[in-house]
Design a protein around this motif. Sequence first.
Motif, PDB file in Angstrom:
ATOM      1  N   LEU A  86       0.198 -11.051   1.938  1.00 42.97           N
ATOM      2  CA  LEU A  86      -0.175  -9.637   1.874  1.00 42.97           C
ATOM      3  C   LEU A  86       0.697  -8.765   2.761  1.00 42.97           C
ATOM      4  CD1 LEU A  86      -4.075  -9.786   1.868  1.00 42.97           C
ATOM      5  CD2 LEU A  86      -2.602  -8.950   0.031  1.00 42.97           C
ATOM      6  N   HIS A  87       1.181  -9.330   3.845  1.00 45.71           N
ATOM      7  CA  HIS A  87       1.982  -8.560   4.803  1.00 45.71           C
ATOM      8  C   HIS A  87       3.441  -9.013   4.841  1.00 45.71           C
ATOM      9  CE1 HIS A  87      -1.649  -6.658   6.321  1.00 45.71           C
ATOM     10  NE2 HIS A  87      -2.220  -7.852   6.288  1.00 45.71           N
ATOM     11  N   LEU A  93       1.407  -5.093   0.775  1.00 40.99           N
ATOM     12  CA  LEU A  93      -0.017  -4.791   0.887  1.00 40.99           C
ATOM     13  C   LEU A  93      -0.393  -3.632  -0.033  1.00 40.99           C
ATOM     14  CD1 LEU A  93      -2.781  -5.311   2.158  1.00 40.99           C
ATOM     15  CD2 LEU A  93      -2.125  -3.753   3.998  1.00 40.99           C
TER      16      LEU A  93
END
Length: 128
Positions: A86-87, A93
Amino acid sequence: QVFNLAMQKLSGASQYDATNSRQALAVLAQRFGLDVCFGHHEAVQYVETSVASHLRVCITTTDDRLWSYTTYPSEPLLSCAATFLLHSTVNSLNQTLATLVTKVENGMIDIGQRGELVSRLLWLLAKD
Protein backbone atom coordinates in the motif's frame (compact mmCIF):
# COMPACT_ATOMS: atom_id res chain seq x y z
CA GLN A 1 13.00 -13.54 0.69
CA VAL A 2 9.89 -14.94 2.42
CA PHE A 3 8.51 -11.40 2.70
CA ASN A 4 8.98 -10.81 -1.04
CA LEU A 5 7.25 -14.09 -1.78
CA ALA A 6 4.32 -13.09 0.45
CA MET A 7 3.97 -9.80 -1.44
CA GLN A 8 4.08 -11.57 -4.80
CA LYS A 9 1.52 -14.20 -3.75
CA LEU A 10 -0.81 -11.61 -2.24
CA SER A 11 -0.73 -9.37 -5.30
CA GLY A 12 -0.68 -12.30 -7.71
CA ALA A 13 2.15 -10.69 -9.66
CA SER A 14 5.86 -10.06 -9.42
CA GLN A 15 5.23 -6.31 -9.21
CA TYR A 16 2.28 -4.63 -7.45
CA ASP A 17 0.10 -2.53 -9.74
CA ALA A 18 -2.16 -0.31 -7.65
CA THR A 19 -4.32 0.45 -10.70
CA ASN A 20 -5.17 -3.26 -11.14
CA SER A 21 -8.45 -3.73 -9.29
CA ARG A 22 -7.85 -7.42 -8.52
CA GLN A 23 -4.47 -6.70 -6.94
CA ALA A 24 -5.78 -3.64 -5.11
CA LEU A 25 -8.75 -5.53 -3.66
CA ALA A 26 -6.52 -8.42 -2.57
CA VAL A 27 -4.23 -6.07 -0.67
CA LEU A 28 -7.11 -4.10 0.83
CA ALA A 29 -9.04 -7.23 1.81
CA GLN A 30 -6.02 -8.67 3.61
CA ARG A 31 -5.31 -5.46 5.47
CA PHE A 32 -8.84 -4.20 6.20
CA GLY A 33 -11.11 -7.26 6.10
CA LEU A 34 -13.37 -6.23 3.22
CA ASP A 35 -16.84 -7.76 3.09
CA VAL A 36 -18.09 -8.73 -0.36
CA CYS A 37 -21.78 -8.22 -1.19
CA PHE A 38 -22.75 -11.57 -2.70
CA GLY A 39 -25.67 -10.15 -4.67
CA HIS A 40 -23.28 -8.08 -6.78
CA HIS A 41 -22.63 -9.36 -10.31
CA GLU A 42 -18.82 -9.25 -9.85
CA ALA A 43 -18.77 -11.01 -6.48
CA VAL A 44 -18.50 -14.63 -7.59
CA GLN A 45 -15.71 -13.94 -10.06
CA TYR A 46 -13.87 -11.82 -7.49
CA VAL A 47 -14.08 -14.56 -4.83
CA GLU A 48 -12.98 -17.31 -7.24
CA THR A 49 -10.03 -15.27 -8.52
CA SER A 50 -9.02 -14.24 -5.02
CA VAL A 51 -8.95 -17.83 -3.80
CA ALA A 52 -7.11 -19.03 -6.90
CA SER A 53 -4.55 -16.24 -7.20
CA HIS A 54 -4.44 -13.93 -4.16
CA LEU A 55 -4.20 -16.13 -1.03
CA ARG A 56 -7.87 -15.79 -0.06
CA VAL A 57 -9.01 -18.90 1.82
CA CYS A 58 -12.25 -20.78 1.15
CA ILE A 59 -13.82 -21.66 4.51
CA THR A 60 -16.91 -23.48 3.26
CA THR A 61 -19.01 -24.02 0.14
CA THR A 62 -22.65 -24.96 -0.22
CA ASP A 63 -23.44 -28.44 -1.58
CA ASP A 64 -24.52 -26.98 -4.91
CA ARG A 65 -21.32 -24.86 -5.01
CA LEU A 66 -23.29 -21.68 -5.67
CA TRP A 67 -22.06 -19.91 -2.52
CA SER A 68 -18.70 -19.90 -0.80
CA TYR A 69 -17.65 -18.28 2.42
CA THR A 70 -14.12 -16.95 2.02
CA THR A 71 -11.82 -14.71 3.96
CA TYR A 72 -8.21 -13.69 4.30
CA PRO A 73 -6.37 -15.32 7.19
CA SER A 74 -5.32 -13.27 10.17
CA GLU A 75 -1.66 -13.63 9.29
CA PRO A 76 0.76 -10.94 10.50
CA LEU A 77 3.24 -11.53 7.67
CA LEU A 78 0.51 -11.00 5.06
CA SER A 79 -0.74 -7.89 6.86
CA CYS A 80 2.80 -6.49 6.82
CA ALA A 81 3.13 -7.38 3.14
CA ALA A 82 -0.18 -5.61 2.39
CA THR A 83 0.97 -2.53 4.31
CA PHE A 84 4.26 -2.47 2.43
CA LEU A 85 2.47 -2.75 -0.92
CA LEU A 86 0.00 0.00 0.00
CA HIS A 87 2.88 2.36 0.70
CA SER A 88 5.34 1.07 -1.91
CA THR A 89 5.17 4.19 -4.10
CA VAL A 90 4.04 7.75 -3.64
CA ASN A 91 0.75 7.08 -5.43
CA SER A 92 0.01 3.46 -4.55
CA LEU A 93 -2.15 4.20 -1.50
CA ASN A 94 -4.25 6.79 -3.33
CA GLN A 95 -4.67 4.56 -6.39
CA THR A 96 -5.58 1.55 -4.26
CA LEU A 97 -8.10 3.52 -2.21
CA ALA A 98 -9.61 4.89 -5.45
CA THR A 99 -10.35 1.30 -6.44
CA LEU A 100 -11.99 0.74 -3.06
CA VAL A 101 -14.18 3.83 -3.48
CA THR A 102 -15.30 2.59 -6.89
CA LYS A 103 -16.18 -0.86 -5.54
CA VAL A 104 -18.05 0.59 -2.55
CA GLU A 105 -19.99 2.99 -4.78
CA ASN A 106 -21.03 0.23 -7.20
CA GLY A 107 -22.13 -1.99 -4.31
CA MET A 108 -19.56 -4.79 -4.48
CA ILE A 109 -17.93 -4.00 -1.11
CA ASP A 110 -20.02 -3.53 2.02
CA ILE A 111 -19.09 -0.73 4.43
CA GLY A 112 -21.04 -2.28 7.30
CA GLN A 113 -24.22 -1.30 9.12
CA ARG A 114 -22.54 1.53 11.01
CA GLY A 115 -19.54 2.25 8.79
CA GLU A 116 -17.25 -0.40 10.29
CA LEU A 117 -15.04 -0.36 7.18
CA VAL A 118 -14.36 3.35 7.62
CA SER A 119 -13.39 2.74 11.23
CA ARG A 120 -10.93 -0.01 10.24
CA LEU A 121 -9.47 2.18 7.50
CA LEU A 122 -8.93 5.13 9.84
CA TRP A 123 -7.37 3.09 12.64
CA LEU A 124 -5.06 1.01 10.50
CA LEU A 125 -3.96 3.81 8.15
CA ALA A 126 -3.19 5.96 11.19
CA LYS A 127 -1.07 3.10 12.56
CA ASP A 128 0.77 2.70 9.25
